[in-house]
Enzyme design. Structure first.
Site, PDB file in Angstrom:
ATOM      1  N   ASP A  62       0.846  -1.198   0.000  1.00 18.71           N
ATOM      2  CA  ASP A  62       0.000   0.000   0.000  1.00 18.71           C
ATOM      3  C   ASP A  62       0.883   1.251   0.000  1.00 18.71           C
ATOM      4  O   ASP A  62       1.594   1.521   0.980  1.00 18.71           O
ATOM      5  CB  ASP A  62      -0.899  -0.025   1.243  1.00 18.71           C
ATOM      6  CG  ASP A  62      -1.895   1.128   1.255  1.00 18.71           C
ATOM      7  OD1 ASP A  62      -1.760   2.061   0.435  1.00 18.71           O
ATOM      8  OD2 ASP A  62      -2.814   1.079   2.094  1.00 18.71           O
ATOM      9  N   SER A 141      -3.738  14.691 -13.452  1.00 19.23           N
ATOM     10  CA  SER A 141      -5.070  14.585 -14.063  1.00 19.23           C
ATOM     11  C   SER A 141      -5.479  15.966 -14.560  1.00 19.23           C
ATOM     12  O   SER A 141      -5.035  16.989 -14.018  1.00 19.23           O
ATOM     13  CB  SER A 141      -6.083  14.113 -13.022  1.00 19.23           C
ATOM     14  OG  SER A 141      -7.393  14.217 -13.521  1.00 19.23           O
ATOM     15  N   TYR A 154      -9.768  14.390  -4.749  1.00 20.69           N
ATOM     16  CA  TYR A 154      -8.978  13.901  -5.886  1.00 20.69           C
ATOM     17  C   TYR A 154      -8.318  15.093  -6.593  1.00 20.69           C
ATOM     18  O   TYR A 154      -7.109  15.095  -6.848  1.00 20.69           O
ATOM     19  CB  TYR A 154      -9.880  13.125  -6.841  1.00 20.69           C
ATOM     20  CG  TYR A 154      -9.207  12.617  -8.088  1.00 20.69           C
ATOM     21  CD1 TYR A 154      -8.389  11.487  -8.048  1.00 20.69           C
ATOM     22  CD2 TYR A 154      -9.389  13.245  -9.312  1.00 20.69           C
ATOM     23  CE1 TYR A 154      -7.769  11.009  -9.186  1.00 20.69           C
ATOM     24  CE2 TYR A 154      -8.781  12.778 -10.459  1.00 20.69           C
ATOM     25  CZ  TYR A 154      -7.971  11.660 -10.406  1.00 20.69           C
ATOM     26  OH  TYR A 154      -7.359  11.200 -11.547  1.00 20.69           O
ATOM     27  N   ALA A 156      -7.758  18.047  -5.420  1.00 22.30           N
ATOM     28  CA  ALA A 156      -6.765  18.682  -4.539  1.00 22.30           C
ATOM     29  C   ALA A 156      -5.453  17.898  -4.564  1.00 22.30           C
ATOM     30  O   ALA A 156      -4.362  18.483  -4.625  1.00 22.30           O
ATOM     31  CB  ALA A 156      -7.314  18.762  -3.114  1.00 22.30           C
ATOM     32  N   SER A 157      -5.571  16.553  -4.547  1.00 24.92           N
ATOM     33  CA  SER A 157      -4.344  15.739  -4.538  1.00 24.92           C
ATOM     34  C   SER A 157      -3.579  15.915  -5.849  1.00 24.92           C
ATOM     35  O   SER A 157      -2.345  15.947  -5.865  1.00 24.92           O
ATOM     36  CB  SER A 157      -4.672  14.265  -4.302  1.00 24.92           C
ATOM     37  OG  SER A 157      -5.357  13.703  -5.408  1.00 24.92           O
ATOM     38  N   LYS A 158      -4.317  16.041  -6.946  1.00 30.31           N
ATOM     39  CA  LYS A 158      -3.659  16.180  -8.249  1.00 30.31           C
ATOM     40  C   LYS A 158      -3.085  17.593  -8.433  1.00 30.31           C
ATOM     41  O   LYS A 158      -2.016  17.760  -9.020  1.00 30.31           O
ATOM     42  CB  LYS A 158      -4.644  15.837  -9.368  1.00 30.31           C
ATOM     43  CG  LYS A 158      -5.085  14.370  -9.367  1.00 30.31           C
ATOM     44  CD  LYS A 158      -3.922  13.417  -9.553  1.00 30.31           C
ATOM     45  CE  LYS A 158      -4.367  11.990  -9.780  1.00 30.31           C
ATOM     46  NZ  LYS A 158      -3.228  11.081 -10.000  1.00 30.31           N
TER      47      LYS A 158
HETATM   48  N1  NAP Z   1      -8.648   6.883 -16.218  1.00 32.16           N
HETATM   49  C1  NAP Z   1      -8.810   8.191 -16.255  1.00 32.16           C
HETATM   50  O1  NAP Z   1      -9.816   8.697 -16.800  1.00 32.16           O
HETATM   51  C2  NAP Z   1      -7.783   9.094 -15.641  1.00 32.16           C
HETATM   52  C3  NAP Z   1      -7.907  10.474 -15.874  1.00 32.16           C
HETATM   53  C4  NAP Z   1      -6.990  11.332 -15.289  1.00 32.16           C
HETATM   54  C5  NAP Z   1      -5.946  10.833 -14.535  1.00 32.16           C
HETATM   55  N2  NAP Z   1      -5.848   9.493 -14.333  1.00 32.16           N
HETATM   56  C6  NAP Z   1      -4.749   9.022 -13.480  1.00 32.16           C
HETATM   57  O2  NAP Z   1      -4.067   7.974 -14.112  1.00 32.16           O
HETATM   58  C7  NAP Z   1      -3.457   7.152 -13.109  1.00 32.16           C
HETATM   59  C8  NAP Z   1      -3.771   5.695 -13.391  1.00 32.16           C
HETATM   60  O3  NAP Z   1      -5.158   5.489 -13.279  1.00 32.16           O
HETATM   61  P1  NAP Z   1      -5.939   4.449 -14.176  1.00 32.16           P
HETATM   62  O4  NAP Z   1      -6.942   5.189 -14.929  1.00 32.16           O
HETATM   63  O5  NAP Z   1      -4.995   3.578 -14.887  1.00 32.16           O
HETATM   64  O6  NAP Z   1      -6.752   3.661 -13.048  1.00 32.16           O
HETATM   65  P2  NAP Z   1      -6.608   2.217 -12.420  1.00 32.16           P
HETATM   66  O7  NAP Z   1      -6.659   1.184 -13.473  1.00 32.16           O
HETATM   67  O8  NAP Z   1      -7.608   2.168 -11.328  1.00 32.16           O
HETATM   68  O9  NAP Z   1      -5.144   2.237 -11.820  1.00 32.16           O
HETATM   69  C9  NAP Z   1      -4.830   2.720 -10.548  1.00 32.16           C
HETATM   70  C10 NAP Z   1      -3.614   1.966 -10.060  1.00 32.16           C
HETATM   71  O10 NAP Z   1      -3.229   2.483  -8.784  1.00 32.16           O
HETATM   72  C11 NAP Z   1      -3.047   1.395  -7.901  1.00 32.16           C
HETATM   73  N3  NAP Z   1      -3.314   1.810  -6.529  1.00 32.16           N
HETATM   74  C12 NAP Z   1      -4.434   2.401  -6.053  1.00 32.16           C
HETATM   75  N4  NAP Z   1      -4.329   2.592  -4.733  1.00 32.16           N
HETATM   76  C13 NAP Z   1      -3.104   2.111  -4.369  1.00 32.16           C
HETATM   77  C14 NAP Z   1      -2.435   2.006  -3.125  1.00 32.16           C
HETATM   78  N5  NAP Z   1      -2.972   2.440  -1.983  1.00 32.16           N
HETATM   79  N6  NAP Z   1      -1.193   1.454  -3.116  1.00 32.16           N
HETATM   80  C15 NAP Z   1      -0.639   0.982  -4.251  1.00 32.16           C
HETATM   81  N7  NAP Z   1      -1.231   1.061  -5.456  1.00 32.16           N
HETATM   82  C16 NAP Z   1      -2.470   1.619  -5.520  1.00 32.16           C
HETATM   83  C17 NAP Z   1      -4.043   0.344  -8.376  1.00 32.16           C
HETATM   84  O11 NAP Z   1      -3.640  -0.953  -8.002  1.00 32.16           O
HETATM   85  P3  NAP Z   1      -4.167  -1.793  -6.767  1.00 32.16           P
HETATM   86  O12 NAP Z   1      -5.643  -1.583  -6.658  1.00 32.16           O
HETATM   87  O13 NAP Z   1      -3.788  -3.195  -7.150  1.00 32.16           O
HETATM   88  O14 NAP Z   1      -3.418  -1.297  -5.587  1.00 32.16           O
HETATM   89  C18 NAP Z   1      -3.904   0.489  -9.878  1.00 32.16           C
HETATM   90  O15 NAP Z   1      -2.810  -0.256 -10.324  1.00 32.16           O
HETATM   91  C19 NAP Z   1      -4.003   7.646 -11.764  1.00 32.16           C
HETATM   92  O16 NAP Z   1      -3.048   8.500 -11.192  1.00 32.16           O
HETATM   93  C20 NAP Z   1      -5.216   8.438 -12.159  1.00 32.16           C
HETATM   94  O17 NAP Z   1      -5.530   9.451 -11.230  1.00 32.16           O
HETATM   95  C21 NAP Z   1      -6.736   8.605 -14.864  1.00 32.16           C
END
Ligand code: NAP
Length: 283
Positions: A62, A141, A154, A156-158
């Site tokens: 985590d 993001s 979310y 705020a974190s970004k």
């Molecule tokens: N998809 C979109 O529309 C979008 C848009 C803007 C930005 N983003 C950004 O792109 C990035 C990737 O997101 P995604 O869309 O590919 O979503 P995703 O498939 O849900 O990927 C998120 C990843 O983060 C991991 N994760 C979450 N909480 C964690 C924790 N506490 N410790 C370790 N790993 C953790 C998850 O793995 P586990 O659950 O196995 O831990 C997963 O591998 C993120 O930063 C997201 O904010 C996505």
């Protein structure tokens, strides 16, 4: 850019953008260390990566835990001797009414989405300095630019991640450690299936590969910031309004996705009973 035998740490590698990106590093010959919580998915990723780059592996844990985030870098360097690319990609979205958010949830979003990136970066910099350079790519993001409804923590974190990345770019000048930040718009990944409350957005979603391509472009061309997709008319318009007419944008968003009156009434009733935010039991 020669990726062969370089070491790439990709967080959030068990699905979505992180998965595709980790595989792409392996295809280029880099040793990949995938990081996330779901070990079964990381094992599958590692097997795929090893067909291109046999020393690749994973670390499950985590990233909201500082000790684990720091250990990701420590273990990587112990095992592979270096860390050349750090992609801070792991995140959770916590899409919900702010009235329904607990203080613990708010803190956890900051720990996973923002602080984990600070912790891995601080752990990686000494190694990158020692080996003569490296690249840090933070996956932020579009929410860092325009805060979407129900995504207050979310966004705020970004936004923190973007400010951190910009500051870091300044502070690391002359070190040969390059810092980039990518602001994806809607990308077709499982993050949309993990939302706490229904999402109003039903527009187009783009493949995760466009983010991966931007990551490699940022590394190779030493670009600091990208928004992808680059020419989506809605994102371009939102950016324009945010810069020049922010109040028009706020009113437009509030009209498109208003807060239902009954949500406010219930929050008010809970407040009258002395409840804190997120204490949703009706008693
Ligand atoms: N998809 C979109 O529309 C979008 C848009 C803007 C930005 N983003 C950004 O792109 C990035 C990737 O997101 P995604 O869309 O590919 O979503 P995703 O498939 O849900 O990927 C998120 C990843 O983060 C991991 N994760 C979450 N909480 C964690 C924790 N506490 N410790 C370790 N790993 C953790 C998850 O793995 P586990 O659950 O196995 O831990 C997963 O591998 C993120 O930063 C997201 O904010 C996505």
């Amino acid at each position: 850019m020669d990726y062969a035998q370089k070491v790439a740490v990709v967080t959030g590698a068990s699905s979505g953008i992180g998965y595709v990106t980790a595989r792409a590093f392996a295809e280029r010959g880099s040793i990949v260390v995938g990081v996330a919580r779901r070990e079964g998915l990381l094992q599958k990723l590692a097997e795929e990566c090893r067909t291109h780059s046999p020393a690749s592996g994973y670390l499950a844990g985590d990233l909201g835990d500082r000790e684990f985030a720091e250990r990701v870098i420590g273990d990587t360097v112990q095992r592979h001797g270096r860390v050349d690319f750090l992609v801070n990609n792991a995140a959770i979205s916590k899409h919900k009414q702010f009235y329904h958010m607990t203080a613990d949830e708010a803190e956890y979003v900051m720990r996973v989405n923002f602080l984990s990136c600070v912790w891995t970066t601080m752990a990686a910099i000494p190694h990158m300095l020692r080996q003569g350079g490296g690249s840090i790519v933070n996956i932020s993001s579009f929410a860092a630019k325009v805060s979407p409804p129900r995504e207050t923590m979310y966004a705020a974190s970004k936004a923190a991640m973007n400010a951190f990345s910009e500051g870091l770019w300044n502070d690391l000048a002359g070190s040969n450690i390059h810092v980039s930040v990518i602001n994806p718009g809607p990308i077709d990944t499982e993050i949309w299936l993990k939302e706490d409350e229904p999402v109003a957005y039903h527009g187009p979603k783009y493949p995760p590969e466009i983010v991966t391509d931007a990551i490699f472009e940022a590394i190779e061309k030493r670009r600091h910031e990208f928004t992808v997709p680059r020419r989506n008319p809605q994102l371009v318009m939102a950016r324009f309004l945010r810069l020049f007419f922010p109040s028009v944008l706020r009113y437009g968003i509030a009209r498109m996705e208003p807060v239902p009156g009954e949500i406010v009434d219930r929050a008010r009733a809970r407040a009258a009973r002395g409840k804190r935010l997120g204490e949703l039991d009706e008693g």
